[in-house]
Design an enzyme around this catalytic site. Structure first.
Site, PDB file in Angstrom:
ATOM      1  N   GLU A   1       0.801  -1.229   0.000  1.00  0.00           N
ATOM      2  CA  GLU A   1       0.000   0.000   0.000  1.00  0.00           C
ATOM      3  C   GLU A   1       0.834   1.279   0.000  1.00  0.00           C
ATOM      4  O   GLU A   1       0.794   2.046   0.979  1.00  0.00           O
ATOM      5  CB  GLU A   1      -0.961   0.007   1.197  1.00  0.00           C
TER       6      GLU A   1
ATOM      7  N   GLU B   1      -5.288  -8.603   1.011  1.00  0.00           N
ATOM      8  CA  GLU B   1      -5.911  -8.214   2.286  1.00  0.00           C
ATOM      9  C   GLU B   1      -7.377  -7.918   2.049  1.00  0.00           C
ATOM     10  O   GLU B   1      -7.729  -7.259   1.066  1.00  0.00           O
ATOM     11  CB  GLU B   1      -5.306  -6.932   2.867  1.00  0.00           C
TER      12      GLU B   1
END
Ligand code: IFM
Length: 468
Positions: A177, A373
């Site tokens: 991320e 995720e």
């Protein structure tokens, strides 16, 4: 039968996933390891940020977290009991290369060596992420991600880790991320290092991309066997709040800044023209040097997608104005409204995950995807024995796995689903109050208790593999 009538998960869809569809769980180093000053580890930017008054709810820190550094063998045994076929974890840069430069710290590397061996002994595939936000503080002091040199430091660090673990680890993710590292950390000030500058945030995005590209090249060149090389991005969709031209234009800007800024350079070899123009309106330029874009576009084998929620975009502020005080266009994120929410007030939108995966398949064809995720924080209420009947989380996971299956059936090449997270853990600025785990952690005793959702994931994985 669905786990919860609010989110009608299609069990039949999940059951049609292929037997080799990867099902597992994820964690990250700073969120679970603790032992922040042991065996030569030096501080990261998160150790520093946790000391800033008011930065973290309740003044929590990752000092002890889930004490995974000392409890790793029992945690791996727990993963095996839960039938995970894949465990995604991250390596702590300041544990392995204190200060972010120079030789490896043998004791730090030895921990991950033991972890990888323990996973393989239990038949669990190790999925290694090199960077999940814990930049060595010394590199921050030298400029951090807004400084170009940090990308080169990262490539050296990646090579050190690969040199030790590359004989056993096949799945390598460079970064987790970059949006959060760059934008939450340098523009919005809510993550480490707590900066508030658009120019720094944009430079950080570019240098994170460069770090990924340089490390990917290095690992490819040094690998003694085939690697599965990935990068993970946090993605969602940006629908206009209304059909007005201002809102549609705001949605385009949000998509450029929050989505295409991350995927275009890696999968299309360049930054989007409209993003460059939007940034120019803010007096900001992406600091691209000759050769950067080619390095960044080093081919990857898998795109990691982290998905939690999506927002709508509005082109007007609370007073109806379409420009801010400097005359620049307003882009405001709004909730969709009328949807169930998690403990963090994040709207539950499984259908959007299907749309997102289909968009990736359409706009960036040829790249296999793994959902690296997905999960939810809820206010778990344990019974007297610490057990948690987390029907809401179970329903959330089930609906999202069904959404992945739906996208697959519509043509998206999605090859796995890793739940966030194996354990309750340190949820960054929210501290320990927000629990995402499949397994409850009693932080006072460090007792682990699998929740209903953990049993659901185990049973689901067995059904998919045909071993139920
Ligand atoms: O806990 C985080 C994780 O570190 C990165 N992705 C989002 C999760 C939930 O906020």
């Amino acid at each position: 039968m669905s786990a919860d009538a609010r989110f009608p998960a299609d069990d039949a869809l999940i059951a049609r996933l292929p037997p080799d569809f990867r099902i597992g769980a994820a964690t990250s180093a700073y969120q679970i390891e603790g032992a922040v000053a042991e065996d030569g580890r030096t501080p990261s930017i998160w150790d520093t940020f946790c000391r800033v008054p008011g930065a973290i709810d309740n003044g929590d820190t990752g000092d002890t977290a889930c004490d995974h550094y000392h409890r790793m063998p029992e945690d791996v045994a727990l993963m095996a009991d839960l039938g995970l076929d894949t465990y995604r974890f991250s390596v702590s840069w300041p544990r392995v290369q204190p200060g972010g430069r120079g030789p490896a710290n043998p004791k730090g590397l030895a921990f991950y060596d033991r972890l990888v061996d323990a996973l393989l002994d239990h038949g669990i595939t190790p999925w290694l992420t090199l960077y999940h936000w814990d930049l060595p503080q010394e590199l921050q002091d030298a400029g951090g991600w807004p400084a170009r040199d940090t990308a080169h430091r990262f490539a050296d660090y990646a090579a050190l880790v690969h040199d030790r673990l590359g004989d056993r680890v096949t799945h390598w993710t460079t970064l987790n991320e970059p949006f959060c590292s760059a934008v939450l950390g340098h523009v919005e000030g809510v993550h480490a290092p707590g900066g508030r500058s658009l120019a720094d945030g944009v430079a950080a995005v570019h240098h994170l991309h460069l770090a990924h590209g340089l490390a990917a090249r290095r690992l490819r060149a040094e690998a003694r066997r085939p690697l599965d090389l990935a990068v993970t991005h946090l993605l969602g969709t940006s629908a206009p709040a209304t059909d007005s031209p201002a809102d549609r234009e705001a949605a385009r800007r949000a998509d450029a800044f929050g989505f295409r800024f991350y995927l275009d350079p890696i999968l299309r070899g360049g930054y989007p023209d409209d993003l460059i123009a939007d940034l120019a309106a803010h007096g900001v330029e992406i600091p691209v040097h000759d050769g950067d874009l080619a390095a960044i576009a080093t081919p990857i084998d898998t795109l990691g997608v982290n998905y939690y929620r999506s927002m709508r975009s509005s082109g007007t502020d609370q007073h109806g104005s379409t420009t801010d005080a400097q005359g620049r266009p307003v882009t405001r994120n709004l909730p969709h409204g009328g949807l169930p929410v998690t403990g963090l007030d994040w709207e539950v939108m499984p259908h959007d995950l299907t749309d997102l995966l289909l968009r990736i398949a359409r706009d960036y064809p040829g790249t296999p995807v793994v959902v690296t995720e997905n999960g939810a924080a809820y206010d778990d209420v344990p019974d007297a024995r610490g057990r948690v009947d987390d029907r809401d989380r179970t329903a959330y996971l089930s609906a999202h796995l069904a959404a992945v299956a739906r996208a697959r059936e519509a043509g998206a090449d999605v090859r796995g689903y890793l739940a966030w997270s194996l354990l309750d853990n340190f949820e960054w600025a929210y501290g320990y109050a927000q629990r995402f785990g499949l397994v409850r952690v009693d932080y006072a005793t460090q007792t682990r208790t699998p929740k209903r959702s953990a049993h659901w994931l185990r049973d689901t994985a067995r059904r998919v593999r045909g071993t139920a």
